[in-house]
Write a protein that holds these residues in place. Structure first.
Motif: not given
Ligand code: RP5
Length: 205
Positions: A117-137
Protein backbone atom coordinates in the motif's frame (compact mmCIF):
# COMPACT_ATOMS: atom_id res chain seq x y z
CA UNK A 1 -10.57 -6.53 18.33
CA UNK A 2 -7.40 -8.14 19.70
CA UNK A 3 -8.42 -11.77 19.78
CA UNK A 4 -7.35 -15.25 20.88
CA UNK A 5 -8.47 -16.50 17.47
CA UNK A 6 -7.19 -13.77 15.18
CA UNK A 7 -7.73 -13.88 11.42
CA UNK A 8 -5.28 -11.08 10.68
CA UNK A 9 -1.78 -10.62 12.04
CA UNK A 10 -0.70 -6.98 12.21
CA UNK A 11 3.06 -7.06 12.71
CA UNK A 12 5.74 -4.42 12.55
CA UNK A 13 9.49 -4.04 12.89
CA UNK A 14 9.32 -1.91 16.02
CA UNK A 15 6.85 -0.36 18.42
CA UNK A 16 7.87 2.97 16.86
CA UNK A 17 5.85 1.84 13.80
CA UNK A 18 2.63 1.61 15.83
CA UNK A 19 1.48 5.24 15.38
CA UNK A 20 1.27 4.45 11.65
CA UNK A 21 0.17 0.81 11.93
CA UNK A 22 -2.64 1.53 14.39
CA UNK A 23 -4.77 2.68 11.45
CA UNK A 24 -4.77 -0.90 10.11
CA UNK A 25 -6.00 -2.20 13.45
CA UNK A 26 -8.70 0.49 13.57
CA UNK A 27 -9.99 -0.49 10.13
CA UNK A 28 -10.16 -4.14 11.22
CA UNK A 29 -12.05 -3.13 14.36
CA UNK A 30 -14.57 -1.16 12.30
CA UNK A 31 -15.45 -4.44 10.55
CA UNK A 32 -15.20 -6.53 13.74
CA UNK A 33 -12.41 -8.62 12.23
CA UNK A 34 -10.35 -10.34 14.96
CA UNK A 35 -6.65 -9.54 14.79
CA UNK A 36 -3.44 -9.67 16.76
CA UNK A 37 -0.72 -7.03 16.84
CA UNK A 38 2.95 -7.57 17.64
CA UNK A 39 6.54 -6.53 16.99
CA UNK A 40 8.34 -9.06 14.79
CA UNK A 41 11.60 -7.54 13.63
CA UNK A 42 13.21 -9.07 10.54
CA UNK A 43 16.68 -7.84 11.50
CA UNK A 44 16.65 -7.92 15.29
CA UNK A 45 14.75 -11.18 15.81
CA UNK A 46 15.07 -13.03 12.49
CA UNK A 47 14.45 -16.53 13.89
CA UNK A 48 11.24 -15.49 15.63
CA UNK A 49 10.19 -13.63 12.50
CA UNK A 50 10.64 -16.80 10.40
CA UNK A 51 8.76 -18.87 13.01
CA UNK A 52 5.91 -16.33 12.99
CA UNK A 53 5.60 -16.58 9.21
CA UNK A 54 5.89 -20.37 9.13
CA UNK A 55 3.25 -20.89 11.83
CA UNK A 56 0.82 -18.14 10.80
CA UNK A 57 -1.48 -20.26 8.62
CA UNK A 58 -1.66 -23.20 11.02
CA UNK A 59 -2.45 -20.80 13.88
CA UNK A 60 -5.54 -19.72 11.95
CA UNK A 61 -4.35 -16.40 10.50
CA UNK A 62 -5.67 -15.71 7.00
CA UNK A 63 -3.92 -12.44 6.16
CA UNK A 64 -0.73 -10.80 7.42
CA UNK A 65 -0.27 -7.04 7.44
CA UNK A 66 3.40 -6.19 7.91
CA UNK A 67 4.74 -2.67 8.37
CA UNK A 68 8.35 -1.60 8.55
CA UNK A 69 10.52 1.42 7.89
CA UNK A 70 13.91 1.99 6.29
CA UNK A 71 15.45 -1.28 5.08
CA UNK A 72 11.98 -2.77 5.35
CA UNK A 73 12.46 -6.48 4.80
CA UNK A 74 9.74 -7.77 7.11
CA UNK A 75 6.82 -8.05 4.61
CA UNK A 76 8.91 -9.75 1.94
CA UNK A 77 10.59 -12.19 4.33
CA UNK A 78 7.23 -13.17 5.85
CA UNK A 79 5.80 -13.65 2.36
CA UNK A 80 8.68 -16.00 1.56
CA UNK A 81 7.78 -18.40 4.41
CA UNK A 82 3.95 -18.32 4.38
CA UNK A 83 1.35 -19.14 1.72
CA UNK A 84 -0.94 -16.42 3.21
CA UNK A 85 -1.47 -13.08 1.48
CA UNK A 86 0.91 -10.46 2.90
CA UNK A 87 0.13 -6.75 2.76
CA UNK A 88 3.15 -4.48 3.17
CA UNK A 89 2.96 -1.03 4.74
CA UNK A 90 5.94 1.25 4.07
CA UNK A 91 6.42 3.21 7.28
CA UNK A 92 7.99 6.67 6.73
CA UNK A 93 10.96 7.40 8.98
CA UNK A 94 12.87 10.61 9.67
CA UNK A 95 14.89 10.54 6.43
CA UNK A 96 13.92 9.90 2.78
CA UNK A 97 10.16 10.39 3.45
CA UNK A 98 9.43 6.65 3.37
CA UNK A 99 10.71 6.18 -0.18
CA UNK A 100 13.34 3.78 1.23
CA UNK A 101 10.61 1.75 2.97
CA UNK A 102 8.41 1.76 -0.14
CA UNK A 103 11.14 0.52 -2.48
CA UNK A 104 12.31 -2.09 0.03
CA UNK A 105 8.80 -3.55 0.20
CA UNK A 106 7.43 -3.12 -3.30
CA UNK A 107 10.27 -4.51 -5.44
CA UNK A 108 9.64 -8.18 -4.76
CA UNK A 109 10.99 -10.87 -7.09
CA UNK A 110 8.54 -12.86 -9.21
CA UNK A 111 6.89 -15.66 -7.26
CA UNK A 112 6.79 -13.96 -3.85
CA UNK A 113 4.09 -11.27 -3.98
CA UNK A 114 3.57 -8.58 -1.37
CA UNK A 115 0.55 -6.31 -1.83
CA UNK A 116 2.14 -2.96 -1.04
CA UNK A 117 0.00 0.00 0.00
CA UNK A 118 1.00 3.67 -0.07
CA UNK A 119 3.64 5.08 2.26
CA UNK A 120 1.90 5.30 5.61
CA UNK A 121 -1.19 3.67 4.08
CA UNK A 122 -2.00 1.37 7.00
CA UNK A 123 -5.73 2.10 6.85
CA UNK A 124 -5.89 0.78 3.31
CA UNK A 125 -3.91 -2.28 4.43
CA UNK A 126 -6.62 -2.97 7.00
CA UNK A 127 -9.38 -2.43 4.44
CA UNK A 128 -7.62 -4.66 1.91
CA UNK A 129 -7.36 -7.42 4.53
CA UNK A 130 -11.12 -7.06 5.10
CA UNK A 131 -11.75 -7.37 1.36
CA UNK A 132 -9.57 -10.49 1.12
CA UNK A 133 -11.53 -12.12 3.95
CA UNK A 134 -14.82 -10.83 2.48
CA UNK A 135 -14.21 -12.67 -0.79
CA UNK A 136 -15.34 -15.85 1.02
CA UNK A 137 -17.67 -14.26 3.57
CA UNK A 138 -21.02 -12.93 2.33
CA UNK A 139 -21.85 -10.96 5.51
CA UNK A 140 -18.45 -9.24 5.55
CA UNK A 141 -18.72 -8.47 1.84
CA UNK A 142 -22.12 -6.87 2.50
CA UNK A 143 -20.57 -4.66 5.19
CA UNK A 144 -17.79 -3.65 2.78
CA UNK A 145 -20.39 -2.74 0.16
CA UNK A 146 -22.24 -0.58 2.72
CA UNK A 147 -18.96 1.06 3.72
CA UNK A 148 -18.24 1.89 0.07
CA UNK A 149 -21.75 3.39 -0.24
CA UNK A 150 -21.00 5.72 2.71
CA UNK A 151 -17.80 6.85 0.96
CA UNK A 152 -19.83 7.62 -2.17
CA UNK A 153 -22.39 9.58 -0.14
CA UNK A 154 -19.61 11.54 1.60
CA UNK A 155 -17.94 12.38 -1.73
CA UNK A 156 -21.28 13.54 -3.20
CA UNK A 157 -21.93 15.71 -0.13
CA UNK A 158 -18.47 17.28 -0.54
CA UNK A 159 -19.28 18.07 -4.18
CA UNK A 160 -22.63 19.61 -3.23
CA UNK A 161 -20.99 21.75 -0.50
CA UNK A 162 -18.29 22.91 -2.93
CA UNK A 163 -20.86 23.81 -5.60
CA UNK A 164 -22.89 25.75 -3.02
CA UNK A 165 -19.78 27.63 -1.91
CA UNK A 166 -18.83 28.58 -5.47
CA UNK A 167 -22.45 29.54 -6.28
CA UNK A 168 -22.48 31.74 -3.15
CA UNK A 169 -19.27 33.52 -4.23
CA UNK A 170 -20.57 34.08 -7.76
CA UNK A 171 -23.91 35.41 -6.45
CA UNK A 172 -22.02 37.90 -4.25
CA UNK A 173 -19.93 38.99 -7.25
CA UNK A 174 -23.12 39.43 -9.32
CA UNK A 175 -24.77 41.54 -6.58
CA UNK A 176 -21.66 43.76 -6.39
CA UNK A 177 -21.54 44.21 -10.16
CA UNK A 178 -25.30 45.04 -10.20
CA UNK A 179 -24.76 47.73 -7.54
CA UNK A 180 -21.91 49.13 -9.65
CA UNK A 181 -24.14 49.31 -12.74
CA UNK A 182 -26.96 51.02 -10.82
CA UNK A 183 -24.44 53.51 -9.41
CA UNK A 184 -23.17 54.29 -12.92
CA UNK A 185 -26.72 54.88 -14.11
CA UNK A 186 -27.47 57.21 -11.13
CA UNK A 187 -24.31 59.18 -11.84
CA UNK A 188 -25.34 59.47 -15.48
CA UNK A 189 -28.89 60.55 -14.62
CA UNK A 190 -28.34 62.74 -11.54
CA UNK A 191 -24.61 63.61 -11.50
CA UNK A 192 -22.24 63.29 -8.52
CA UNK A 193 -24.98 63.76 -5.88
CA UNK A 194 -26.90 60.75 -7.17
CA UNK A 195 -23.73 58.70 -7.27
CA UNK A 196 -22.95 59.64 -3.68
CA UNK A 197 -26.47 58.56 -2.60
CA UNK A 198 -26.11 55.25 -4.39
CA UNK A 199 -22.65 54.51 -2.85
CA UNK A 200 -24.08 55.09 0.61
CA UNK A 201 -27.08 52.87 -0.16
CA UNK A 202 -24.77 50.15 -1.47
CA UNK A 203 -22.58 50.23 1.64
CA UNK A 204 -25.61 50.19 3.93
CA UNK A 205 -26.90 47.04 2.27
C1 RP5 B 1 12.61 -0.79 11.29
O1 RP5 B 1 13.42 0.14 11.86
C2 RP5 B 1 11.33 -0.69 12.03
O2 RP5 B 1 10.27 -1.17 11.28
C3 RP5 B 1 11.20 0.77 12.29
O3 RP5 B 1 10.44 1.41 11.27
C4 RP5 B 1 12.63 1.26 12.20
C5 RP5 B 1 13.15 1.92 13.44
O4 RP5 B 1 13.01 1.06 14.55
P1 RP5 B 1 13.38 1.59 16.02
O5 RP5 B 1 14.80 2.00 15.98
O6 RP5 B 1 12.46 2.74 16.30
O7 RP5 B 1 13.12 0.43 16.96
O8 RP5 B 1 13.12 -2.08 11.36
Amino acid sequence: MQSDSPLVGVVMGSDSDWPVMAAAAEALEEFAVPYEADVVSAHRMPREMIAYGEQAAERGLRVIIAGAGGAAHLPGMLASVTPLPVIGVPVPLKYLDGLDSLLSIVQMPAGIPVATVAVGGARNAGLLAVRILAAADDALRERMTEFQATLTAQARAKGAALRDRILGQNTTKLIHSDIFLVELWYRFEYGAAGGLFCSCAGQAS
